[in-house]
Design a protein around this motif. Sequence first.
Motif, PDB file in Angstrom:
ATOM      1  N   THR A 148     -21.519 -33.557  45.649  1.00 53.42           N
ATOM      2  CA  THR A 148     -22.849 -33.063  45.044  1.00 53.42           C
ATOM      3  C   THR A 148     -21.978 -31.431  44.049  1.00 53.42           C
ATOM      4  OG1 THR A 148     -23.651 -34.451  46.176  1.00 53.42           O
ATOM      5  CG2 THR A 148     -25.046 -32.072  44.859  1.00 53.42           C
ATOM      6  N   VAL A 149     -23.056 -31.563  42.973  1.00 53.95           N
ATOM      7  CA  VAL A 149     -22.663 -30.230  42.264  1.00 53.95           C
ATOM      8  C   VAL A 149     -24.421 -30.040  42.484  1.00 53.95           C
ATOM      9  CG1 VAL A 149     -21.439 -28.009  40.720  1.00 53.95           C
ATOM     10  CG2 VAL A 149     -20.264 -29.878  41.931  1.00 53.95           C
ATOM     11  N   GLY A 150     -24.878 -28.881  41.931  1.00 56.84           N
ATOM     12  CA  GLY A 150     -26.048 -29.025  41.750  1.00 56.84           C
ATOM     13  C   GLY A 150     -27.269 -29.723  41.808  1.00 56.84           C
ATOM     14  N   ASN A 151     -27.666 -30.639  41.487  1.00 49.95           N
ATOM     15  CA  ASN A 151     -28.540 -31.631  41.587  1.00 49.95           C
ATOM     16  C   ASN A 151     -27.863 -33.144  41.319  1.00 49.95           C
ATOM     17  OD1 ASN A 151     -31.106 -30.583  42.535  1.00 49.95           O
ATOM     18  ND2 ASN A 151     -31.913 -31.677  41.182  1.00 49.95           N
ATOM     19  N   ARG A 154     -41.800 -35.864  44.993  1.00 48.47           N
ATOM     20  CA  ARG A 154     -42.572 -34.405  45.653  1.00 48.47           C
ATOM     21  C   ARG A 154     -42.072 -33.588  45.012  1.00 48.47           C
ATOM     22  NH1 ARG A 154     -39.553 -36.171  51.248  1.00 48.47           N
ATOM     23  NH2 ARG A 154     -39.651 -33.983  51.397  1.00 48.47           N
ATOM     24  N   ARG A 155     -43.259 -32.481  45.607  1.00 43.32           N
ATOM     25  CA  ARG A 155     -42.893 -31.127  45.230  1.00 43.32           C
ATOM     26  C   ARG A 155     -41.892 -30.464  44.873  1.00 43.32           C
ATOM     27  NH1 ARG A 155     -47.411 -26.072  46.642  1.00 43.32           N
ATOM     28  NH2 ARG A 155     -47.026 -24.858  45.462  1.00 43.32           N
ATOM     29  N   TRP A 156     -41.257 -30.392  46.564  1.00 38.21           N
ATOM     30  CA  TRP A 156     -39.942 -29.682  46.594  1.00 38.21           C
ATOM     31  C   TRP A 156     -38.728 -30.239  45.849  1.00 38.21           C
ATOM     32  CZ3 TRP A 156     -37.014 -25.757  47.970  1.00 38.21           C
ATOM     33  CH2 TRP A 156     -35.493 -26.558  48.179  1.00 38.21           C
ATOM     34  N   HIS A 157     -38.622 -31.776  45.494  1.00 36.87           N
ATOM     35  CA  HIS A 157     -38.121 -32.047  44.678  1.00 36.87           C
ATOM     36  C   HIS A 157     -37.725 -31.977  43.201  1.00 36.87           C
ATOM     37  CE1 HIS A 157     -37.505 -35.718  47.415  1.00 36.87           C
ATOM     38  NE2 HIS A 157     -36.224 -34.791  47.852  1.00 36.87           N
ATOM     39  N   ILE A 216     -34.710 -24.819  40.218  1.00 31.22           N
ATOM     40  CA  ILE A 216     -33.958 -24.511  40.897  1.00 31.22           C
ATOM     41  C   ILE A 216     -32.740 -23.823  40.351  1.00 31.22           C
ATOM     42  CG2 ILE A 216     -33.110 -23.287  43.145  1.00 31.22           C
ATOM     43  CD1 ILE A 216     -36.191 -22.999  44.395  1.00 31.22           C
ATOM     44  N   ASN A 217     -31.877 -25.411  40.753  1.00 28.97           N
ATOM     45  CA  ASN A 217     -31.144 -26.021  40.843  1.00 28.97           C
ATOM     46  C   ASN A 217     -30.607 -25.883  39.364  1.00 28.97           C
ATOM     47  OD1 ASN A 217     -29.814 -25.592  43.191  1.00 28.97           O
ATOM     48  ND2 ASN A 217     -30.218 -28.084  43.359  1.00 28.97           N
ATOM     49  N   TYR A 218     -31.254 -25.738  38.587  1.00 23.82           N
ATOM     50  CA  TYR A 218     -31.053 -25.452  36.244  1.00 23.82           C
ATOM     51  C   TYR A 218     -31.201 -24.075  36.900  1.00 23.82           C
ATOM     52  CZ  TYR A 218     -31.123 -30.139  34.329  1.00 23.82           C
ATOM     53  OH  TYR A 218     -30.758 -31.442  34.075  1.00 23.82           O
ATOM     54  N   SER A 241     -30.121 -29.798  47.929  1.00 25.17           N
ATOM     55  CA  SER A 241     -30.806 -28.687  48.020  1.00 25.17           C
ATOM     56  C   SER A 241     -30.815 -28.113  49.264  1.00 25.17           C
ATOM     57  CB  SER A 241     -31.938 -29.960  49.801  1.00 25.17           C
ATOM     58  OG  SER A 241     -33.107 -30.691  49.701  1.00 25.17           O
ATOM     59  N   GLN A 242     -29.215 -27.974  50.176  1.00 28.34           N
ATOM     60  CA  GLN A 242     -28.423 -26.836  49.963  1.00 28.34           C
ATOM     61  C   GLN A 242     -27.677 -25.812  49.021  1.00 28.34           C
ATOM     62  OE1 GLN A 242     -25.473 -28.327  52.249  1.00 28.34           O
ATOM     63  NE2 GLN A 242     -26.569 -29.187  54.194  1.00 28.34           N
ATOM     64  N   TYR A 243     -27.767 -26.413  47.563  1.00 27.30           N
ATOM     65  CA  TYR A 243     -27.670 -25.522  46.562  1.00 27.30           C
ATOM     66  C   TYR A 243     -28.902 -24.823  46.198  1.00 27.30           C
ATOM     67  CZ  TYR A 243     -22.089 -27.591  44.789  1.00 27.30           C
ATOM     68  OH  TYR A 243     -21.487 -27.802  45.072  1.00 27.30           O
ATOM     69  N   ALA A 244     -29.712 -25.212  45.914  1.00 27.29           N
ATOM     70  CA  ALA A 244     -31.198 -24.283  46.237  1.00 27.29           C
ATOM     71  C   ALA A 244     -31.499 -23.185  46.477  1.00 27.29           C
ATOM     72  CB  ALA A 244     -32.615 -25.250  46.352  1.00 27.29           C
ATOM     73  N   VAL A 245     -30.811 -24.149  48.228  1.00 28.12           N
ATOM     74  CA  VAL A 245     -31.150 -22.940  49.295  1.00 28.12           C
ATOM     75  C   VAL A 245     -29.852 -21.580  49.245  1.00 28.12           C
ATOM     76  CG1 VAL A 245     -30.870 -21.783  51.432  1.00 28.12           C
ATOM     77  CG2 VAL A 245     -32.743 -23.892  51.014  1.00 28.12           C
ATOM     78  N   CYS A 246     -29.330 -21.718  48.849  1.00 29.82           N
ATOM     79  CA  CYS A 246     -27.700 -20.932  49.230  1.00 29.82           C
ATOM     80  C   CYS A 246     -27.532 -20.666  47.157  1.00 29.82           C
ATOM     81  CB  CYS A 246     -26.074 -21.510  49.296  1.00 29.82           C
ATOM     82  SG  CYS A 246     -26.515 -22.188  51.157  1.00 29.82           S
ATOM     83  N   VAL A 247     -27.878 -20.252  46.548  1.00 30.39           N
ATOM     84  CA  VAL A 247     -28.479 -19.563  44.781  1.00 30.39           C
ATOM     85  C   VAL A 247     -27.490 -20.045  44.623  1.00 30.39           C
ATOM     86  CG1 VAL A 247     -28.395 -16.928  43.715  1.00 30.39           C
ATOM     87  CG2 VAL A 247     -29.194 -17.337  46.517  1.00 30.39           C
ATOM     88  N   GLY A 248     -26.996 -21.398  44.201  1.00 29.45           N
ATOM     89  CA  GLY A 248     -26.591 -22.582  43.156  1.00 29.45           C
ATOM     90  C   GLY A 248     -24.977 -22.621  43.543  1.00 29.45           C
ATOM     91  N   PRO A 249     -23.746 -21.628  42.156  1.00 29.13           N
ATOM     92  CA  PRO A 249     -22.598 -22.186  42.767  1.00 29.13           C
ATOM     93  C   PRO A 249     -22.584 -21.089  43.795  1.00 29.13           C
ATOM     94  CG  PRO A 249     -22.909 -21.930  40.543  1.00 29.13           C
ATOM     95  CD  PRO A 249     -25.044 -21.635  41.004  1.00 29.13           C
ATOM     96  N   VAL A 250     -22.759 -20.128  44.614  1.00 25.76           N
ATOM     97  CA  VAL A 250     -22.419 -19.057  45.367  1.00 25.76           C
ATOM     98  C   VAL A 250     -22.152 -19.993  46.552  1.00 25.76           C
ATOM     99  CG1 VAL A 250     -22.992 -17.328  46.892  1.00 25.76           C
ATOM    100  CG2 VAL A 250     -23.341 -17.165  44.813  1.00 25.76           C
ATOM    101  N   MET A 251     -22.827 -21.539  46.698  1.00 27.36           N
ATOM    102  CA  MET A 251     -22.090 -22.232  47.779  1.00 27.36           C
ATOM    103  C   MET A 251     -21.252 -22.877  47.710  1.00 27.36           C
ATOM    104  SD  MET A 251     -24.416 -26.270  48.932  1.00 27.36           S
ATOM    105  CE  MET A 251     -23.723 -27.309  49.970  1.00 27.36           C
ATOM    106  N   LEU A 252     -20.344 -22.832  46.680  1.00 26.01           N
ATOM    107  CA  LEU A 252     -18.819 -23.252  46.862  1.00 26.01           C
ATOM    108  C   LEU A 252     -18.018 -22.731  47.256  1.00 26.01           C
ATOM    109  CD1 LEU A 252     -18.367 -24.087  43.136  1.00 26.01           C
ATOM    110  CD2 LEU A 252     -19.179 -25.801  44.667  1.00 26.01           C
ATOM    111  N   PRO A 253     -18.324 -20.985  47.266  1.00 32.73           N
ATOM    112  CA  PRO A 253     -17.345 -19.804  47.661  1.00 32.73           C
ATOM    113  C   PRO A 253     -17.755 -20.488  49.271  1.00 32.73           C
ATOM    114  CG  PRO A 253     -18.375 -18.603  46.881  1.00 32.73           C
ATOM    115  CD  PRO A 253     -18.166 -20.257  46.050  1.00 32.73           C
TER     116      PRO A 253
END
Length: 148
Positions: A56-59, A2-5, A11-13, A85-97
């Motif tokens: 999960t980390v990124g994809n 799908r387009r979102w995927h 985005i995650n790359y 998908s959360q990594y894409a929305v949370c600007v990637g590695p920013v999701m970790l903290p």
Amino acid sequence: MRRWHRMRRTINYVNLSTPLGLLVARLGRARVTPGPDGLILAHGYRIPFPVAGAFTVGNVVLTRHDEAEGYLSGALLRHEDRHASQYAVCVGPVMLPLYVVAVIVSMLVCGNQASWNVFERLANLEDGNYPRVPPWWVRAARRRSGGE
């Protein structure tokens, strides 16, 4: 796919979370294979942290389980897909903290790392094999009233 995927994969790359996930997989000596919906499955992860059946980390979805076990499938894979998908929305590695803060909040609220963790709740707790534990004040009130 799908387009979102396709967008999420890009985005995650770009936000470097998928390259970070691939580095973690390599450090953990996991076998990497393409998965559904732009995910990358990493089986046989050997580092004992984090303590989880899968993460999960990124994809990149990592697990200690062997590919032949079929562990990364069904509801659990859908759960991990939502984390990608959360990594894409949370600007990637920013999701970790942000995720670490969510774990701390959940531990304070209910003594469980996932039940009140916003990321796990949005990924569907049950799909990730997490219990729904009520907050400590609800459990305390039930005990006081003889309900537990």
